[in-house]
Design a protein around this motif. Structure first.
Motif, mmCIF file in Angstrom:
data_model
loop_
_atom_site.group_PDB
_atom_site.id
_atom_site.type_symbol
_atom_site.label_atom_id
_atom_site.label_comp_id
_atom_site.label_asym_id
_atom_site.label_seq_id
_atom_site.Cartn_x
_atom_site.Cartn_y
_atom_site.Cartn_z
ATOM 1 N N GLN A 1259 -8.053 -8.481 6.531
ATOM 2 C CA GLN A 1259 -8.244 -8.554 5.087
ATOM 3 C C GLN A 1259 -9.713 -8.521 4.710
ATOM 4 O OE1 GLN A 1259 -6.270 -12.026 3.706
ATOM 5 N NE2 GLN A 1259 -4.189 -11.241 4.129
ATOM 6 N N ALA A 1260 -10.548 -9.032 5.586
ATOM 7 C CA ALA A 1260 -11.974 -9.059 5.278
ATOM 8 C C ALA A 1260 -12.617 -7.688 5.421
ATOM 9 C CB ALA A 1260 -12.693 -10.060 6.194
ATOM 10 N N LYS A 1261 -12.012 -6.736 6.163
ATOM 11 C CA LYS A 1261 -12.566 -5.392 6.343
ATOM 12 C C LYS A 1261 -12.480 -4.625 5.030
ATOM 13 C CE LYS A 1261 -11.400 -5.040 11.246
ATOM 14 N NZ LYS A 1261 -10.634 -4.272 12.270
ATOM 15 N N PRO A 1262 -13.427 -3.726 4.726
ATOM 16 C CA PRO A 1262 -13.372 -2.913 3.492
ATOM 17 C C PRO A 1262 -12.202 -1.956 3.538
ATOM 18 C CG PRO A 1262 -15.165 -2.177 4.899
ATOM 19 C CD PRO A 1262 -14.651 -3.442 5.522
ATOM 20 N N LYS A 1263 -11.647 -1.612 2.341
ATOM 21 C CA LYS A 1263 -10.479 -0.743 2.218
ATOM 22 C C LYS A 1263 -10.912 0.712 2.322
ATOM 23 C CE LYS A 1263 -7.718 -4.175 1.406
ATOM 24 N NZ LYS A 1263 -8.658 -5.262 1.416
ATOM 25 N N THR A 1264 -11.191 1.204 3.496
ATOM 26 C CA THR A 1264 -11.610 2.592 3.738
ATOM 27 C C THR A 1264 -10.763 3.167 4.859
ATOM 28 O OG1 THR A 1264 -13.298 1.901 5.316
ATOM 29 C CG2 THR A 1264 -13.979 2.144 3.021
ATOM 30 N N LEU A 1371 -1.126 -6.229 -3.514
ATOM 31 C CA LEU A 1371 -0.536 -5.304 -4.472
ATOM 32 C C LEU A 1371 -0.961 -5.633 -5.897
ATOM 33 C CD1 LEU A 1371 3.084 -4.906 -3.040
ATOM 34 C CD2 LEU A 1371 1.168 -3.309 -2.841
ATOM 35 N N CYS A 1372 -1.018 -6.907 -6.237
ATOM 36 C CA CYS A 1372 -1.410 -7.300 -7.590
ATOM 37 C C CYS A 1372 -2.881 -6.982 -7.837
ATOM 38 C CB CYS A 1372 -1.135 -8.791 -7.800
ATOM 39 S SG CYS A 1372 0.613 -9.216 -7.822
ATOM 40 N N VAL A 1373 -3.724 -7.184 -6.816
ATOM 41 C CA VAL A 1373 -5.143 -6.852 -6.974
ATOM 42 C C VAL A 1373 -5.321 -5.348 -7.138
ATOM 43 C CG1 VAL A 1373 -7.371 -6.862 -5.802
ATOM 44 C CG2 VAL A 1373 -5.953 -8.895 -5.788
ATOM 45 N N ARG A 1374 -4.572 -4.579 -6.363
ATOM 46 C CA ARG A 1374 -4.656 -3.124 -6.491
ATOM 47 C C ARG A 1374 -4.177 -2.669 -7.859
ATOM 48 N NH1 ARG A 1374 -2.000 0.309 -1.777
ATOM 49 N NH2 ARG A 1374 -3.548 -0.952 -0.682
ATOM 50 N N ALA A 1375 -3.112 -3.282 -8.383
ATOM 51 C CA ALA A 1375 -2.643 -2.923 -9.726
ATOM 52 C C ALA A 1375 -3.698 -3.233 -10.775
ATOM 53 C CB ALA A 1375 -1.352 -3.678 -10.034
ATOM 54 N N ARG A 1428 1.086 2.588 -7.860
ATOM 55 C CA ARG A 1428 1.022 3.489 -9.010
ATOM 56 C C ARG A 1428 2.213 3.288 -9.938
ATOM 57 N NH1 ARG A 1428 -0.280 7.318 -4.854
ATOM 58 N NH2 ARG A 1428 -2.541 7.670 -4.742
ATOM 59 N N VAL A 1429 3.356 3.100 -9.337
ATOM 60 C CA VAL A 1429 4.538 2.848 -10.188
ATOM 61 C C VAL A 1429 4.310 1.625 -11.052
ATOM 62 C CG1 VAL A 1429 6.959 2.262 -10.175
ATOM 63 C CG2 VAL A 1429 6.100 4.019 -8.634
ATOM 64 N N SER A 1430 3.880 0.529 -10.397
ATOM 65 C CA SER A 1430 3.648 -0.681 -11.187
ATOM 66 C C SER A 1430 2.516 -0.504 -12.162
ATOM 67 C CB SER A 1430 3.360 -1.856 -10.231
ATOM 68 O OG SER A 1430 2.209 -1.562 -9.473
ATOM 69 N N THR A 1431 1.507 0.312 -11.783
ATOM 70 C CA THR A 1431 0.387 0.534 -12.694
ATOM 71 C C THR A 1431 0.836 1.326 -13.894
ATOM 72 O OG1 THR A 1431 -1.122 0.499 -10.835
ATOM 73 C CG2 THR A 1431 -1.934 1.449 -12.883
ATOM 74 N N ALA A 1432 1.604 2.387 -13.654
ATOM 75 C CA ALA A 1432 2.080 3.160 -14.798
ATOM 76 C C ALA A 1432 2.985 2.329 -15.677
ATOM 77 C CB ALA A 1432 2.826 4.403 -14.292
ATOM 78 N N ALA A 1433 3.760 1.481 -15.062
ATOM 79 C CA ALA A 1433 4.660 0.633 -15.874
ATOM 80 C C ALA A 1433 3.912 -0.439 -16.616
ATOM 81 C CB ALA A 1433 5.711 0.015 -14.954
ATOM 82 N N SER A 1434 2.711 -0.762 -16.163
ATOM 83 C CA SER A 1434 1.972 -1.846 -16.826
ATOM 84 C C SER A 1434 1.228 -1.392 -18.064
ATOM 85 C CB SER A 1434 0.972 -2.447 -15.822
ATOM 86 O OG SER A 1434 -0.001 -1.461 -15.505
ATOM 87 N N GLY A 1486 -14.045 -9.379 -9.241
ATOM 88 C CA GLY A 1486 -13.993 -9.686 -10.665
ATOM 89 C C GLY A 1486 -12.859 -9.033 -11.398
ATOM 90 N N LEU A 1487 -11.926 -8.348 -10.670
ATOM 91 C CA LEU A 1487 -10.811 -7.673 -11.347
ATOM 92 C C LEU A 1487 -9.640 -8.597 -11.570
ATOM 93 C CD1 LEU A 1487 -10.877 -4.255 -9.431
ATOM 94 C CD2 LEU A 1487 -11.896 -4.805 -11.658
ATOM 95 N N GLY A 1488 -9.460 -9.624 -10.744
ATOM 96 C CA GLY A 1488 -8.333 -10.531 -10.879
ATOM 97 C C GLY A 1488 -7.060 -9.909 -10.361
ATOM 98 N N CYS A 1489 -5.903 -10.504 -10.767
ATOM 99 C CA CYS A 1489 -4.581 -10.037 -10.338
ATOM 100 C C CYS A 1489 -3.774 -9.657 -11.552
ATOM 101 C CB CYS A 1489 -3.861 -11.097 -9.518
ATOM 102 S SG CYS A 1489 -4.607 -11.434 -7.922
ATOM 103 N N LEU A 1490 -3.022 -8.581 -11.425
ATOM 104 C CA LEU A 1490 -2.141 -8.114 -12.489
ATOM 105 C C LEU A 1490 -0.742 -8.000 -11.921
ATOM 106 C CD1 LEU A 1490 -2.271 -7.109 -15.453
ATOM 107 C CD2 LEU A 1490 -2.354 -4.795 -14.550
ATOM 108 N N SER A 1491 0.238 -8.531 -12.645
ATOM 109 C CA SER A 1491 1.615 -8.492 -12.141
ATOM 110 C C SER A 1491 2.084 -7.064 -12.006
ATOM 111 C CB SER A 1491 2.541 -9.253 -13.090
ATOM 112 O OG SER A 1491 2.570 -8.609 -14.344
ATOM 113 N N CYS A 1492 2.922 -6.831 -11.012
ATOM 114 C CA CYS A 1492 3.472 -5.515 -10.755
ATOM 115 C C CYS A 1492 4.841 -5.675 -10.127
ATOM 116 C CB CYS A 1492 2.558 -4.711 -9.862
ATOM 117 S SG CYS A 1492 2.370 -5.431 -8.213
#
Length: 1581
Positions: A1259-1264, A1371-1375, A1428-1434, A1486-1492
């Motif tokens: 989890q500590a590694k960068p998302k690349t 998943l919530c952070v990504r959303a 993406r599904v949860s993002t589009a739905a949000s 600084g993005l926080g979590c968004l429900s998905c």
């Protein structure tokens, strides 16, 4: 004037001489030089002058002593002393004692009997002084003696005296009256002796207020040297000790106090008349009340409660009758029985006599027999507040009761007169003598009615208003009784019998003398004086016979004739009423035939002509009924039969008329009537039959008077009447609508049968039984009277009574036959019913063959009825399909009602058979038989509470419904529940409307009734007013929970401190009641009582916080009936010593407690260091240091590993690993397998630690990198999280290590299944239906955890300790990141990206749906597609662009799913709106979590992990299916059911809310919001 000339004028004769004396009395000290002049009348003034010279001086006088001492002087008594006045000059002196000034106010009065005088030169004079002392004490008074000529300087003398009053001697010095009678004067003398020379005025008074002593005289004067006696008179007003003081005041002397005392005896209640010791009332008549009145006055100072009684008798009351109780004269008292109550009574018997009040007493006595009565009345009193009563008075009452004796010469006087034709009637007299034989005078009143009179000795009648006549003792009165035989002016024999009443005013007895007078004429007596032939058929002849008797002692000669002329005889034709004037009965309206309308129609003539008033007489008059009416009636009676009509028939109103020729009117009464014999002689006492004949001409009406003349007697008139006509009748109704009627009640209606013709007729009701009107037979109409005769113009009201006997619709017919005409029919229609109730309880039918048979018949009958209405039912079902539950309930209710009706019909038939087989007099259905119809045995209801523990209260709500069409009233007999523990709150309910329900509570409390253990069975009757009795059988089994313990003693082997050992015991519940238990450990705690309370509390808290040596796991629980439970007892010593404890297994609601004795030995590792203190000495800087050697010795019998906390790195690493574990208990204790010296942590724990570190590093590694690799990693994480969640905490490394250590192989399914035993409840419903409140209530009731899907997911994301939670957070952070990225891009690029995202979302979303529907554990979609599904739905925001994007996404996702998905799931609504999640430490970048929307397997893993926690062991309640992490509620429900698994108890509660309730809530919310806004505005202002 000082100079006096004598004479001052006169006449001097010529040559005469006159001596003139000039006298000088000088009053002023001076020198005189004057001239004496002479005036001669007629000559001149001052003719001569003689010079006069003189000098006036005052001689110097003085007193010999200036103080005059009188000594002691009695007041107002004169004392005399002399004053010596000395004149030493050569001239005489004049002196005078000056009078005393202000003598009235002076304390001493003085005077001189010789107040003035002349003292010669060189001499002295004794001047006497008299002194009277007016005041007590020493007095110095100055008296002045004036010397004439020198008044300004008088001589002063001091008079010295001492005033004293009289000296009085008083004796005796103390007066004691002793015991004296109250209210009577008692006198003692007090002597006053005056030993002074002056009189002594005295005043004697009592010291106390309202003293009961008086003094005579109270004032006076004691002459000097004499004695006066004063009388001290005592008059006490109470029977107690009195003390007072006599004050004797002597004027100008001493006051003497003489103490007096006395004791009162007797009573202070006095009477105004003498009643004691004996009261003789003299003679008195028996039955006469002798009365003696007197007054009693309380002259004392205390209240007296008086109570009178008679000696030898119990205390009597005012209601006791006064009757004789003493012996008669001359009888021996020892031989006669003692009377029951006294003769004399006092009124009032009890009274409260206040001080100074008076009460009037009445002494009354009465005796029904002559006797001498001697009684002693005792008066007891309770004086004041003194306890007990004492006798204060007695009274011996004597009275002699005698009977009046009146001697009458005769007791019967008879007069007899026989009147012959030649005799003349005259007055008759007979004597009567009265004599007083009693010992008291009598007053009599004579009363006699006409035709008799009472006459005096001169045969003169006494006046009507005669006054009472007094008869002295032995006196006689002579009377005559007069009889007037001509009192009656007719010629009929008559007898007068009267009673001469002799009333005694002194006694209730009344003497009577029978007086009889008989006067006889030749007379006849007829059986009847009027012969009415009634109305007969035309052209018929009727004879009537009348018996004639000679009732006189004389021979009778008679002769018959008819009275003619005028109105004596009436002969006329009376044609019948034509059919044209008889209106038919108007048709009745449909449904208007009730009992009230029928009764109303019976009293109205239905439009016909009203009959005259004389036609409304009594029905069936025997005088108007023909003699052969009974014979003709018996000939027309038909056998009884119950006829049931199929249709209505009209009323038969009259017989057809036949027109006949008019006959000529008869010329005389002889052509219509005849009498035989016409004349004759009848001896005394003989009888003869007279025949009267009536010939019925066509439509004739005749009225004739027949005369019977007697020679020497009266003429008798016999009225003959008759009429000839046809029969004509009318019925007012032909149909009676009984309506709704109780099946066991008699319904009554009235049918009026009118005779509108002139001929009486008989009628008979065909088929009517001989039963009474109040006891008709079942199902057969009864008309009363069933037969009779109706005269012309009369009507007969027939009371039609009908008893249905069974519930249901009925139609019966009643036939009435009039005369020889055809019968008329009356129809009865209605429905029989009964009040009854229905309870929502099961019926006790099984096992009863009768009830099972009736139930089968009821089902068959209802099945037939349902087949008939099948077409209608199918049509209604096609339109609206009713709920199955309501249909079943209605079917069950109708089945019960049908079954009850069949039982009632069967019971009614049995009662009818029983009555018909009995005696005829008991065959009628009277009121008692109708009540027996209600005593049908119906199946009883059953309410079984099961097993109940004492101390618990079980309640059950029961609904009572009125299934009938009549209001029902019922009452539960709660008396049968007394002492059974059952109670109901069902009171007397009146008039429960149709189809209404009443709910009542049945409560069972065995402890309140002290019930023993065992079954309780009570039959509660519910009596329905006018209906059967329904029984409810209440059952319960009172039992106490109990447990069986596999062994009662545990002995642990030696255990090292820091280690534990467990032993297992088994608990078994052998009873049929759940048993709740808990374990308490008895550990002795010793606290010094001398410590302060705060220190003791602190010490106790510290002791409680210490680890427990012995611990039971589980420490509490509940065992179902027959269930077993293994309880582990853990021994964890904390120091080296021997432990012995007692575990107490407490059973709730039971007095039984199990004891488990546990013991064990603790071993504590110990090390010995040598030396105990290591000293290295001084060390130079930068030197090699110093070393020391310490020898460590293990004195124990087991190896010990020791390490340094500061320098051992392995210890620090192991501490980090142990902090990652979650298996710590509430005391922060973790159980691991035993570690030998030098061994590491269990490999399972170390493996878990390495996995957690690797996960954190990833989890500590960068998302690349490649998205495919990321999807693969995410898939692995999700898969591992799912596996971990499937096992839950039971699959933790600690549990695996313990299982390996204990040699237990637990598969994953077994580990998860162990925690899947509790109940699962899912509460679902529309908004505002109370889901949250219902979920909380259910969780409290079952002891389960109350959760929601969003709360569980949010907790897992926030915790981040599990792989599933970390995956969900990612998943919530990504959303949130995608949402932020889309908001920063331009609108056009946003639209393109949105389309591509939606396309990718469609494929990912459909794949997720396929996996969820199939239930296979396939590979998941990539995280990017799901995000993406949860993002589009949000993108549900207020701006228009986001709305358009969401709408496009919804359309595309709906159109792209395809037909292969639609048949598996219904069309899904749009995904839930996204929300920001408030999660601590989750704001990455600084993005926080968004429900998905989470993948279903991930959501299942999170829920499964949460359900494995310890708070969910007993169960879990989910308050709703609304969630932000699922597509819709159906998907959320599917995930929840997967997470729950195969639990035995899974329930879904669906809550509904109607539109009215929702609108009411909405209105209330708006009102509340308005009130809050107005309140805020008010605060702002």
């Amino acid at each position: 004037m000082e100079f006096t000339i004598m004479p001052c004028k006169g006449t001097i004769r010529s040559q005469g001489t006159l001596d003139i004396q000039v006298t000088l009395c000088s009053n002023t000290v001076r020198r005189y030089e004057l001239a004496l002049v002479l005036d001669v009348d007629g000559v001149g003034q001052e003719v001569l002058a003689l010079p006069l010279t003189a000098r006036c001086v005052v001689p110097p006088l003085h007193v010999l002593s200036t103080v005059l001492r009188f000594g002691r002087c009695f007041l107002k008594f004169p004392y005399e002393q002399t004053l010596t006045l000395v004149n030493d000059s050569d001239l005489p002196g004049c002196y005078g004692v000056l009078p005393q000034e202000h003598k009235e106010d002076a304390a001493v009065w003085y005077s001189s009997p010789v107040p003035c005088g002349i003292i010669q030169p060189h001499s002295s004079v004794e001047i006497p002084f008299t002194l009277e002392a007016q005041a007590m004490g020493r007095q110095d008074t100055v008296a002045s003696v004036s010397v004439f000529g020198n008044e300004r300087c008088p001589l002063n003398v001091c008079l010295v005296s001492i005033g004293e009053g009289p000296v009085v001697y008083v004796h005796p010095r103390e007066i004691n009256f002793g015991s004296i009678e109250v209210l009577q004067d008692a006198s003692k003398s007090l002597h006053l002796s005056n030993q002074a020379v002056i009189p002594a005025s005295f005043c004697v008074e009592m010291a106390g207020k309202r003293s009961r002593w008086r003094i005579e005289p109270s004032k006076g004067v004691i002459p000097p040297e004499s004695e006066v006696s004063v009388a001290i008179i005592a008059n006490l007003d109470d029977t107690e000790r009195f003390e007072d003081e006599v004050k004797v005041s002597i004027e100008n002397s001493h006051t003497y106090v003489i103490p007096v005392q006395a004791v009162g005896t007797g009573t202070t209640v006095v009477t105004d008349k003498p009643i004691a010791p004996e009261l003789n009332l003299g003679l008195c008549f028996s039955f006469d009340r002798c009365c003696y009145r007197f007054k009693m006055t309380n002259r004392g100072r205390r209240t007296h409660q008086l109570c009178w009684s008679t000696e030898g008798f119990p205390t009597f009351s005012q209601r006791d009758r006064l009757r004789a109780i003493s012996n008669t004269k001359g009888t021996d008292s020892s031989q006669s029985p003692k009377p029951a109550c006294p003769v004399f009574k006092l009124r009032p018997l009890r009274t409260e006599l206040m001080p100074g009040k008076t009460v009037e007493m009445v002494l009354e006595g009465s005796s029904s027999i002559p006797q001498v009565v001697k009684e002693r009345l005792l008066c007891h009193a309770v004086v004041g507040s003194k306890a007990g009563k004492a006798q204060i008075m007695q009274m011996d009452v004597t009275c002699e009761f005698v009977d009046p004796v009146l001697q009458v010469s005769t007791r019967e006087i008879t007069f007899r007169v026989e009147k012959l034709p030649s005799d003349v009637l005259s007055l008759q007299h007979k004597p009567l003598t009265l004599r007083n034989m009693s010992s008291l005078p009598l007053s009599i009143v004579l009363a006699l009615d006409q035709p008799f009179r009472v006459c005096d000795a001169a045969r003169q009648p006494l006046p009507a208003d005669v006054r009472p006549m007094k008869l002295e003792v032995g006196e006689e009165l002579h009377f005559f009784i007069r009889f007037n035989p001509a009192h009656e002016e007719h010629l009929n024999s008559w007898v007068a019998e009267k009673a001469l009443k002799i009333q005694l005013l002194e006694h209730p007895r009344e003497e009577q003398v029978t007086v009889r007078g008989e006067v006889f004429f030749p007379n006849l007596q007829f059986q009847t004086m009027a012969v009415d032939f009634g109305c007969i058929l035309n052209d018929t002849e009727v004879e009537h016979y009348v018996e004639m008797t000679n009732c006189s002692p004389l021979l009778v000669r008679y002769h018959w004739s008819f009275l003619t002329g005028g109105h004596a005889s009436q002969l006329r034709f009376s044609p019948p009423v034509p059919k044209l004037f008889i209106k038919p009965q108007p048709p009745k309206e449909e449904g208007a035939c009730s009992e009230h309308s029928a009764s109303a129609e019976s009293s109205v003539s239905d439009g016909c002509v009203e009959e005259p008033a004389e036609a409304l007489g009594a029905v069936g008059d025997p005088a108007q009924e023909p003699a052969d009416a009974e014979d003709s009636l018996e000939a027309k009676l038909l056998p009884s039969a119950a006829v049931e009509l199929e249709s209505r028939r009209p009323v038969r109103s009259q017989e057809r008329m036949r027109f006949v020729e008019v006959e000529p009117l008869p010329s005389g009464p002889e052509e219509v009537f005849d009498v035989l014999p016409l004349y004759g002689v009848l001896p005394p006492g003989k009888s003869q039959c007279v025949t009267f004949t009536f010939v019925g001409r066509t439509n004739i009406a005749a009225r004739v008077t027949a005369l019977c003349s007697v020679e020497g007697g009266p003429t008798y008139e016999i009225a003959l009447s008759g009429e000839a006509s046809l029969i004509n009748y009318f019925l007012d109704m032909t149909e009676i609508d009984c309506g709704l009627q109780l099946f066991n009640k008699v319904r009554e209606a009235e049918v009026t049968l009118q005779n509108r013709g002139k001929m009486g007729f008989t009628y008979v009701v065909l088929g009517s039984s001989a039963a009474a009107a109040d006891s008709p037979p079942l199902g057969v109409p009864l008309a009363v009277p069933s037969t009779g005769y109706i005269g012309p113009g009369k009507e007969q009201v027939l009371k039609v009574c009908y008893l249905p006997g069974v519930p249901g619709v009925f139609c019966r017919a009643l036939q009435i036959q009039v005369g020889h005409l055809e019968p008329a029919s009356v129809t009865l229609r209605g429905e029989g019913t009964l009040p009854r109730i229905c309870l929502d309880l099961p019926r006790n039918i099984s096992g009863n063959a009768k009830y099972e048979k009736v139930l089968k018949e009821a089902k068959e009958k209802m099945a037939k009825d349902s087949q008939r209405a099948e077409a209608v039912a199918l049509g209604e079902a096609a339109a609206v399909e009713p709920p199955r539950d309501d249909t079943d309930t209605a079917w069950d209710t109708q089945l019960q009602l049908q079954m009850e009706q069949l039982l009632i019909e069967e019971h009614a038939l049995e009662q009818q058979k029983a009555l018909s087989s009995g005696p005829p007099e008991e065959a009628a259905f009277d009121q008692r038989a109708r009540r027996r119809l209600l005593k049908v045995q119906l199946p009883e209801y059953i309410l079984d509470f099961g097993c109940v523990i004492p101390g618990t209260v079980r309640t059950h709500l029961v609904k009572i419904t009125n299934p009938g069409r009549l209001p029902v009233s019922f009452l539960a007999d709660r008396r049968v529940l007394c002492g059974t523990g059952f109670s109901v709150d069902l009171d007397h309910l009146k008039c429960l409307p149709c189809c209404k329900t009443k709910t009542f509570r049945v409560r069972f409390d065995p402890q309140s009734a002290n019930l023993p253990l065992g079954e309780v069975d009570v039959l509660l009757p519910i009596k329905v007013a006018g209906g059967p009795t329904f029984h409810v059988r209440l059952r319960a089994d009172v039992t106490v929970p109990s447990l069986c313990l596999s062994r009662d003693r545990l002995e642990f082997s030696a255990v090292q401190c820091g280690q534990c050992r467990e032993e297992t015991v088994q608990l078994h519940n052998q009873l049929q009641v759940p048993c709740q238990w808990f374990v308490t450990v008895h550990e002795p705690v010793k606290v010094d009582k001398c410590l302060p309370a705060s220190m003791r509390r602190k010490l106790l808290q510290e002791l409680e916080a210490k680890p427990r040596v012995f611990e039971a796991l589980p420490s509490a629980g509940t065992l179902a009936p027959g269930q077993r439970c293994n309880m582990r007892v853990r021994f964890s010593p904390v120091e080296e010593k021997s432990y012995r404890r007692r575990l107490k297994i407490n059973i709730c609601q039971s007095s039984q407690h199990l004891q488990l004795q546990v013991s064990g030995q603790g071993l504590e590792p110990q090390l010995e260091f040598s030396p105990p203190v290591l000293e290295l000495g001084p060390v130079l800087p930068y030197s090699h240091g110093a070393e020391g050697t310490v020898v460590v010795k293990n004195p124990c019998e087991f190896p010990i590993e020791f390490y340094s906390l500061e320098f051992d790195q392995q210890y620090l690493e192991e501490e980090q690993v142990l902090r990652m574990l979650k298996d710590y208990d509430s005391r922060n204790t973790l159980l691991l397998p035993l570690r030998g010296p030098g061994e590491k942590l269990p490999p399972e724990v170390l493996e878990y630690s390495q996995d957690q570190k690797k996960l954190q590093d990833d989890q500590a590694k960068p998302k690349t990198g490649d998205p495919a690799d990321q999807d693969k990693a995410e898939h692995q994480q999700s898969t591992s999280s799912s596996k971990e969640a499937a096992g839950g905490l039971a699959d933790s490394p600690v549990h695996r290590a313990l299982a390996r250590h204990l040699g237990i192989d637990i598969p994953a399914e077994g580990r998860t299944g162990g925690n899947r035993r509790g109940i699962v409840i899912i509460v679902h419903g529309a908004p505002r239906t109370g889901k949250t409140a219902a979920a909380v209530a259910l969780s409290k009731y079952y002891g389960a955890a109350c959760l929601s899907i969003d709360a569980v997911v949010t907790e897992a994301i926030s915790d981040g300790s599990s792989a599933a939670g970390l995956r969900a957070r990612e998943l919530c952070v990504r959303a949130a990141a995608e949402q932020s990225h889309k908001e920063t891009e331009d609108e056009g690029h946003n639209a393109d990206v949105s389309l591509s995202v939606q396309c990718r979302a469609k494929a990912g979303h459909s794949s997720v749906l396929r996996q969820s529907s199939s239930g296979e554990d396939g590979s998941l979609q990539s995280p990017s597609s799901r995000s993406r599904v949860s993002t589009a739905a949000s993108k549900r925001k207020a701006d228009g662009r986001a709305s358009q994007s969401r709408e496009r996404h919804r359309r595309d996702s709906t159109s792209c799913q395809g037909s292969s998905i639609s048949h598996l799931h219904p069309p899904l609504p749009c995904v839930p709106a996204q929300r920001r999640l408030s999660i601590g430490g989750s704001t990455e970048g600084g993005l926080g979590c968004l429900s998905c929307v989470l993948p279903e397997d991930l959501l299942v893993a999170i829920l499964s992990e949460r359900l494995q926690l310890s708070d969910c062991y007993q169960g879990v309640v989910f308050g709703g299916l609304e969630t932000l992490f699922a597509h819709n509620m159906a998907s959320a429900l599917l995930c929840l059911l997967k997470a729950v698994g195969s639990r035995p108890h899974i329930y879904v509660v669906n809550l509904f809310q109607d539109y009215v309730s929702f609108k009411a809530w909405e209105t209330s919310a708006k009102e509340q919001e308005g009130r809050e806004q107005s309140h805020q505005q008010h605060q702002h202002i």
